[in-house]
Design an enzyme around this catalytic site. Structure first.
Site, PDB file in Angstrom:
ATOM      1  N   GLY A  10       5.728   6.565   2.465  1.00  0.00           N
ATOM      2  CA  GLY A  10       6.031   6.484   3.886  1.00  0.00           C
ATOM      3  C   GLY A  10       6.820   5.224   4.206  1.00  0.00           C
ATOM      4  CB  ALA A  11       8.601   2.925   2.030  1.00  0.00           C
ATOM      5  CB  SER A  13      10.296   5.567   9.472  1.00  0.00           C
ATOM      6  OG  SER A  13       9.187   6.407   9.184  1.00  0.00           O
ATOM      7  N   GLY A  16       5.665   1.143   7.058  1.00  0.00           N
ATOM      8  CA  GLY A  16       6.031   1.169   5.642  1.00  0.00           C
ATOM      9  C   GLY A  16       7.369   0.517   5.406  1.00  0.00           C
ATOM     10  CB  SER A 131      -6.488   5.544  11.874  1.00  0.00           C
ATOM     11  OG  SER A 131      -6.521   5.563  13.285  1.00  0.00           O
ATOM     12  CE1 TYR A 158      -3.532  10.106  11.681  1.00  0.00           C
ATOM     13  CE2 TYR A 158      -5.035   9.266  13.354  1.00  0.00           C
ATOM     14  CZ  TYR A 158      -4.037   9.047  12.424  1.00  0.00           C
ATOM     15  OH  TYR A 158      -3.560   7.776  12.219  1.00  0.00           O
TER      16      TYR A 158
END
Length: 277
Positions: A10-11, A13, A16, A131, A158
């Site tokens: 996830g780098a 955006s 990341g 989270s 989630y």
């Protein structure tokens, strides 16, 4: 971080990308993992790293990614399992799993498993983005794909996936104790990114706040950057951080060693990574 290899999923955006930039500035070699080739390659060019493309909705992509990383990286000093997100509409992947469960838990679980021998050789640190939403999780091992419960915009799935992240981190710490590997999970804060794109609730929050909600990407990336670069975070392997605060508030099921082991076993069966035992 000079000379160290850091893999960040996830780098391309969000936090990341920010972590990739900062850690590269500190001397690390960055493996930029993203699902969108153009964006991942652009970030890799910016940080002097290497782009790797994988769609976590496809477990075969994860397997190929692991092979590519093992070929390209003689050592992996940090693995940051950062990819994932909220899926507003319940859909299944090509592998037959609910997308939130697969992208936020099963895919990073599989990637970590496939890289584990190299991680142990390197004495690596594994950092997983969780989270505060873990606190409203409703984890059921008999319904990991949310086929038997109301979807409600995906928020339950989630939050549950983030509890799964914490339990995975705790079990990974237990299984790698004494190997030199350390594992941590963290809540980055409520970051103003493209998170939850397509979610009516997120759209309402954006409308009510005039688009001015959450902390900056730069602030949200700080826990990931510090956990990747600090030699001793001051807390034992397996700890969950709420931003920079160790032992952050968690769901009551976090810390349940039997549940963590059962989730690990079930996940291994689902990805066909290791034989059941």
């Amino acid at each position: 971080m000079t000379g160290k290899t850091v893999v960040i999923t996830g780098a391309s955006s969000g936090i990341g990308r920010q972590a990739a930039t900062e850690l590269a500035d500190r001397g690390a070699r960055i493996a930029v993992v993203g699902r969108h080739r153009a964006r991942a390659e652009a970030v890799a060019a910016e940080v002097g790293g290497v782009a790797f493309i994988a769609d976590f909705d496809r477990l075969d992509d994860v397997r190929t990614l692991a092979d590519d990383l093992l070929f390209a990286c003689d050592r992996i000093d940090v693995l940051a399992n950062n990819a994932g997100g909220l899926v507003p509409t319940r859909t299944l992947t090509v592998d037959g799993h609910e997308r939130t469960f697969q992208s936020n838990h099963l895919a990073p679980f599989l990637l970590t498993q496939l890289l584990l021998p190299r991680l142990i050789e390197s004495g690596a640190r594994v950092i997983s983005t969780a989270s505060v939403a873990n606190r409203w999780a409703r984890l059921r091992l008999d319904d990991l794909n949310w086929a038997q419960r109301p979807w409600l915009g995906g928020w339950g799935a989630y939050g549950t996936s983030k509890l799964e992240t914490i339990l995975f981190t705790e079990e990974l710490a237990r299984r790698t104790a004494g190997t030199g590997v350390s594992a941590y999970s963290f809540h980055p804060g409520f970051v103003a990114t493209s998170f939850g794109h397509g979610s009516p609730l997120m759209a309402l929050i954006a409308l009510m706040s005039g688009g001015r909600y959450g902390i900056s990407v730069e602030a949200g990336a700080v826990p990931l950057i510090e956990l990747a670069s600090t030699l001793d975070p001051g807390f034992p392997s397996g700890t969950y951080f709420d931003t920079l605060t160790g032992n952050g508030r968690r769901h009551r099921l976090a810390g349940d060693a039997d549940l963590a082991a059962a989730l690990w076993q079930r996940s291994a069966e689902l990805v066909g990574c290791v034989p059941a035992r």
